[in-house]
Design a protein around this motif. Sequence first.
Motif, mmCIF file in Angstrom:
data_model
loop_
_atom_site.group_PDB
_atom_site.id
_atom_site.type_symbol
_atom_site.label_atom_id
_atom_site.label_comp_id
_atom_site.label_asym_id
_atom_site.label_seq_id
_atom_site.Cartn_x
_atom_site.Cartn_y
_atom_site.Cartn_z
ATOM 1 N N THR A 186 0.827 -1.211 0.000
ATOM 2 C CA THR A 186 0.000 0.000 0.000
ATOM 3 C C THR A 186 0.857 1.255 0.000
ATOM 4 O O THR A 186 0.498 2.273 -0.601
ATOM 5 N N TRP A 187 2.016 1.195 0.641
ATOM 6 C CA TRP A 187 2.932 2.335 0.667
ATOM 7 C C TRP A 187 3.474 2.634 -0.733
ATOM 8 O O TRP A 187 3.571 3.792 -1.155
ATOM 9 N N SER A 188 3.814 1.590 -1.486
ATOM 10 C CA SER A 188 4.303 1.770 -2.856
ATOM 11 C C SER A 188 3.233 2.406 -3.740
ATOM 12 O O SER A 188 3.518 3.319 -4.523
ATOM 13 N N LEU A 189 2.005 1.917 -3.612
ATOM 14 C CA LEU A 189 0.903 2.493 -4.385
ATOM 15 C C LEU A 189 0.668 3.945 -4.017
ATOM 16 O O LEU A 189 0.310 4.775 -4.871
ATOM 17 N N TRP A 190 0.887 4.286 -2.738
ATOM 18 C CA TRP A 190 0.705 5.661 -2.274
ATOM 19 C C TRP A 190 1.696 6.606 -2.945
ATOM 20 O O TRP A 190 1.334 7.691 -3.401
ATOM 21 N N PHE A 191 2.955 6.193 -3.032
ATOM 22 C CA PHE A 191 3.963 7.041 -3.675
ATOM 23 C C PHE A 191 3.637 7.267 -5.148
ATOM 24 O O PHE A 191 3.842 8.368 -5.675
ATOM 25 N N ILE A 192 3.140 6.233 -5.813
ATOM 26 C CA ILE A 192 2.775 6.373 -7.222
ATOM 27 C C ILE A 192 1.591 7.322 -7.371
ATOM 28 O O ILE A 192 1.575 8.203 -8.244
ATOM 29 N N MET A 193 0.584 7.162 -6.511
ATOM 30 C CA MET A 193 -0.613 7.995 -6.588
ATOM 31 C C MET A 193 -0.297 9.460 -6.293
ATOM 32 O O MET A 193 -0.927 10.365 -6.846
ATOM 33 N N GLN A 194 0.699 9.706 -5.432
ATOM 34 C CA GLN A 194 1.118 11.075 -5.135
ATOM 35 C C GLN A 194 1.510 11.827 -6.403
ATOM 36 O O GLN A 194 1.172 13.008 -6.568
ATOM 37 N N ALA A 195 2.245 11.149 -7.283
ATOM 38 C CA ALA A 195 2.735 11.787 -8.501
ATOM 39 C C ALA A 195 1.573 12.281 -9.364
ATOM 40 O O ALA A 195 1.643 13.369 -9.958
ATOM 41 N N TYR A 196 0.489 11.499 -9.427
ATOM 42 C CA TYR A 196 -0.675 11.905 -10.215
ATOM 43 C C TYR A 196 -1.444 13.038 -9.535
ATOM 44 O O TYR A 196 -1.892 13.985 -10.187
ATOM 45 N N THR A 197 -1.609 12.930 -8.205
ATOM 46 C CA THR A 197 -2.371 13.951 -7.480
ATOM 47 C C THR A 197 -1.666 15.298 -7.506
ATOM 48 O O THR A 197 -2.305 16.351 -7.629
ATOM 49 N N LEU A 198 -0.343 15.302 -7.403
ATOM 50 C CA LEU A 198 0.415 16.554 -7.397
ATOM 51 C C LEU A 198 0.306 17.311 -8.718
ATOM 52 O O LEU A 198 0.468 18.532 -8.743
ATOM 53 N N LYS A 199 0.037 16.610 -9.808
ATOM 54 C CA LYS A 199 -0.136 17.289 -11.089
ATOM 55 C C LYS A 199 -1.406 18.136 -11.096
ATOM 56 O O LYS A 199 -1.467 19.181 -11.743
ATOM 57 N N ARG A 200 -2.436 17.655 -10.382
ATOM 58 C CA ARG A 200 -3.703 18.389 -10.337
ATOM 59 C C ARG A 200 -3.819 19.300 -9.117
ATOM 60 O O ARG A 200 -4.635 20.214 -9.103
ATOM 61 N N TYR A 201 -3.014 19.030 -8.100
ATOM 62 C CA TYR A 201 -3.065 19.827 -6.873
ATOM 63 C C TYR A 201 -1.625 20.054 -6.399
ATOM 64 O O TYR A 201 -1.150 19.398 -5.473
#
Length: 363
Positions: A192-207
Amino acid sequence: MAILYAYSRFIPHLLMILVQIGYSFLYFLAEAAFSHGMSPHVFVTYRYIVGGLVMFPLAYFLERKVRPKLTLVLFLEIFVLSLLGASLTVNIYFASLRYTSPTFITSMANTVPSMTFIIAIMLRLEIVNLRNPRGIAKIVGTLLSLAGVLTITLYKGPEVQSLQGAPIHIKSNASQQNWVKGSILLVVSCITWSLWFIMQAYTLKRYPAQLSLSAWINGFAAAQSAVFTVFMQHKPAAWSIGSSIVFWSIIYAGVISCGLTVSIQLWCTEQKGPVFVTMFSPLATVMVAILAYFLFGEELHAGSILGGAVVIIGLYMLLWGKEKDGVQNKSQKQSLSTNGKEKLSHLAVESSAGRDNETGLEK
């Protein structure tokens, strides 16, 4: 100015080293809090409450003009991001600490960079070219880091006698130890931690407001963890803070781990990507082993020393590959920009010459 510009590219590296130092102390403080009867789930809830109280005022005043509008879709995305990487991962992670030890969980947590790297390749966030030294360095560095972690975990070797005069001693509760249960919890938290780091990259593009995003993550995680804790802990006495070490552990975890380090990680993720951020987690293993021996008087084995050395070599190779990729991408962008400008200039000259010819014919 040229010297400052040359060294400015190493700022993310320095910040991530400081993050790992902060995390290293957190493991021992959390273990001390648990040995004094604090529930891991209550501890996680309190730390995110403190983190939210610290981050919301900072985000409100410092990012008032640059903070994007929070839409419903983005709100739900941040909610899932908080659930995936904050409340869920950290609750499982600290529950595993209750059954194992700081050195063991930091060793196992080093599978996160490898998992993140593999997921990033699958999602095409990372490109590996095995025909050049950069791609080979990243692959070999990942494998070496993983080999170092396995060495620390599976091979103890001769015991190095602990220091008798260590300034701090933390008594672990041996009756609570359950290495099988702790290992299963750790594997789940690493995924879940690995998935979190990946998801951060997408969220930071929009926020792209790091402080505001960190504040929202802390707020959501506090609420989510509180609901989870209510189901897990039915006794009101579990919420009491019975000693000063528990109190200061919560303050440290909230201010440093949930506030400062999360903001730094978000900034570094935006600058360098999720794989770069996770590549520094092996440093925590080495730091925890050093602190455990010199500061807390815990036993140290030859396997930890050997594995730590292999982890450092693998980390260096990964950083070298990433750094060369960054330089290569930057030079390619500059080359494309220069070629584009030359083409525009050439077209402008041709257009001007054509107008001059037409004017001459008219005359």
